[in-house]
Design a protein around this motif. Structure first.
Motif, PDB file in Angstrom:
ATOM      1  N   GLU A   1     -98.441  17.998 -26.934  1.00 18.63           N
ATOM      2  CA  GLU A   1     -99.477  17.266 -27.659  1.00 18.63           C
ATOM      3  C   GLU A   1    -100.768  17.177 -26.861  1.00 18.63           C
ATOM      4  OE1 GLU A   1    -100.097  12.995 -30.023  1.00 18.63           O
ATOM      5  OE2 GLU A   1     -98.488  13.220 -28.550  1.00 18.63           O
ATOM      6  N   TRP A   2    -100.665  16.933 -25.552  1.00 16.01           N
ATOM      7  CA  TRP A   2    -101.850  16.839 -24.705  1.00 16.01           C
ATOM      8  C   TRP A   2    -102.626  18.158 -24.729  1.00 16.01           C
ATOM      9  CZ3 TRP A   2    -103.903  12.812 -21.836  1.00 16.01           C
ATOM     10  CH2 TRP A   2    -104.905  13.148 -20.918  1.00 16.01           C
ATOM     11  N   GLY A   3    -101.916  19.253 -24.532  1.00 19.63           N
ATOM     12  CA  GLY A   3    -102.587  20.546 -24.477  1.00 19.63           C
ATOM     13  C   GLY A   3    -103.215  20.937 -25.803  1.00 19.63           C
ATOM     14  N   ARG A   4    -102.475  20.766 -26.890  1.00 18.84           N
ATOM     15  CA  ARG A   4    -103.008  21.136 -28.208  1.00 18.84           C
ATOM     16  C   ARG A   4    -104.220  20.282 -28.567  1.00 18.84           C
ATOM     17  NH1 ARG A   4     -97.514  20.941 -29.508  1.00 18.84           N
ATOM     18  NH2 ARG A   4     -97.844  18.988 -30.661  1.00 18.84           N
TER      19      ARG A   4
ATOM     20  N   ALA B   1    -109.227  26.940 -23.009  1.00 12.74           N
ATOM     21  CA  ALA B   1    -108.456  26.563 -24.193  1.00 12.74           C
ATOM     22  C   ALA B   1    -107.172  27.374 -24.289  1.00 12.74           C
ATOM     23  CB  ALA B   1    -109.302  26.747 -25.453  1.00 12.74           C
ATOM     24  N   ALA B   2    -107.248  28.659 -23.940  1.00 12.06           N
ATOM     25  CA  ALA B   2    -106.068  29.521 -24.000  1.00 12.06           C
ATOM     26  C   ALA B   2    -104.992  29.081 -23.018  1.00 12.06           C
ATOM     27  CB  ALA B   2    -106.460  30.974 -23.722  1.00 12.06           C
ATOM     28  N   LEU B   3    -105.399  28.441 -21.928  1.00 14.10           N
ATOM     29  CA  LEU B   3    -104.457  28.028 -20.890  1.00 14.10           C
ATOM     30  C   LEU B   3    -103.905  26.625 -21.121  1.00 14.10           C
ATOM     31  CD1 LEU B   3    -106.225  29.452 -17.697  1.00 14.10           C
ATOM     32  CD2 LEU B   3    -104.235  30.382 -18.910  1.00 14.10           C
ATOM     33  N   CYS B   4    -104.341  25.961 -22.194  1.00 15.12           N
ATOM     34  CA  CYS B   4    -103.788  24.651 -22.518  1.00 15.12           C
ATOM     35  C   CYS B   4    -102.336  24.795 -22.967  1.00 15.12           C
ATOM     36  CB  CYS B   4    -104.601  23.982 -23.628  1.00 15.12           C
ATOM     37  SG  CYS B   4    -106.207  23.342 -23.095  1.00 15.12           S
ATOM     38  N   GLY B   5    -101.536  23.777 -22.666  1.00 20.45           N
ATOM     39  CA  GLY B   5    -100.124  23.822 -23.002  1.00 20.45           C
ATOM     40  C   GLY B   5     -99.863  23.639 -24.482  1.00 20.45           C
ATOM     41  N   ASP B   6     -98.603  23.843 -24.868  1.00 19.39           N
ATOM     42  CA  ASP B   6     -98.200  23.697 -26.265  1.00 19.39           C
ATOM     43  C   ASP B   6     -97.728  22.280 -26.591  1.00 19.39           C
ATOM     44  OD1 ASP B   6     -98.718  26.344 -27.026  1.00 19.39           O
ATOM     45  OD2 ASP B   6     -96.808  27.025 -26.192  1.00 19.39           O
TER      46      ASP B   6
END
Length: 339
Positions: free
Chosen positions: A94-97, A87-92
């Motif tokens: 819309e897809w990542g959040r 989760a911490a490595l997800c992007g900022d």
């Protein structure tokens, strides 16, 4: 004697240009919320190309909550800390959040699903389907668009044990053995040492390779005895940490953790680390300026005695006992740029 330095909150554009020309690989070791903070910061360096290869190596000894239930039912590694790292490595974007929120979602209700987390179920499902911890985690990372790789520190199910003095208030000098990550994290008394059962869990081969290949290795912050120090108890990983040419940065906690490190200051955290790994070579020790208090002189001496550099910076969320990802990222960037 290595100098104490204070890292600024912002980097100059020239400093960023230098960083982009010298992109490097980094490995972060830990678990839970501490590793989440480190990865959230390092992801910012990955996004601006200061770090071009980012790997998380995660403690896998949890025996509580959703992870503990899945571990007990399916005989798998506990997935919770691995999920948090992803989760911490997800992007900022819309897809990542969106995917970060999805995999962190915890079911409510009154039935058997109460307390389970979607990401834990997804990880365990892929483990069953693929029969390979690393391959399955890589697939989850691809689904999320993770800006880095997440690996377990070992592939052997394990427990943490601790020798605790004064766990029984009626016998303050008696040393007892406490077993289980939850039990260690919440014990009364003072933890004197920790160990793993079995004593020689099989290190994740890919994690060992990542540590050996990294230019930077970050250890901490986090639950000191149940998430940070256990990495030093895995023989294969311990050897890699000793043999790597990468520079090791230790990030100290903002405050003591009730039960596990009650009464500890920054110097006590560092001392406990070296008691478990006296031969560990450290490049820099990062501490928040508000955490020093009366511990500054002792910490500065202990760090200097190890041939390391003490970096003092404002890396906490103002008024809160948690790390600020942006401030922590700037401190990491300064350490990398000044190496």
């Amino acid at each position: 004697m290595p100098a104490t330095t204070s890292a600024p909150h912002t980097a100059t554009s020239a400093g960023n240009d230098v960083a982009r020309d010298t992109a490097q690989a980094a490995v972060a070791l830990g678990g839970g919320h501490g590793l989440f903070a480190t990865l959230s910061a390092l992801r910012r360096l990955h996004d601006d190309l200061t770090i071009d290869d980012l790997t998380a190596v995660v403690t896998v000894a949890d025996n509580g909550g959703s992870s503990g239930r899945l571990r007990g039912e399916f005989g798998v590694l506990p997935p919770g800390d691995l999920r948090m790292a992803l989760a911490a490595l997800c992007g900022d974007d819309e897809w990542g959040r969106t995917w970060a929120d999805v995999i962190q979602h915890r079911f409510a209700g009154q039935g058997d699903m109460n307390g389970h987390v979607i990401g834990n179920l997804l990880i365990v499902g892929l483990w069953e389907l693929m029969g390979d911890h690393v391959r399955a985690l890589d697939w989850v990372g691809r689904l999320l668009g993770a800006h880095g790789r997440v690996l377990p520190m070992a592939t052997t199910p394990m427990d943490i044990t601790a020798r605790v003095r004064g766990a029984d208030a009626g016998a303050p000098d008696e040393v007892t053995l406490v077993r289980g990550q939850v039990e260690v994290a919440t014990t009364e008394g003072r933890i004197e040492s920790v160990a793993l059962v079995p004593e020689d869990p099989q290190a994740c081969t890919e994690a060992v390779d990542a540590v050996l290949a990294a230019e930077w290795v970050v250890l901490g912050p986090g639950s000191w005895f149940s998430s940070v120090i256990p990495h030093l108890m895995v023989p294969g990983l311990r050897r890699a940490l000793a043999e790597t040419n990468g520079r090791l940065v230790v990030v100290l906690n903002l405050e003591a953790q009730a039960g596990e490190t009650t009464g500890f200051g920054p110097a006590d955290h560092l001392a406990a680390l070296f008691e478990h790994a006296p031969d560990l070579t450290v490049h820099a020790v990062l501490v928040d300026s508000s955490a020093l208090a009366d511990d500054h002189a002792r910490l500065e001496k202990d760090v200097a005695d190890r041939g390391a550099r003490l970096v003092v910076a404002d890396i906490a969320v103002p008024g809160e006992p948690r790390h600020d990802p942006d401030r922590l990222a700037e401190a990491f960037r300064r350490i990398v740029d000044e190496a």
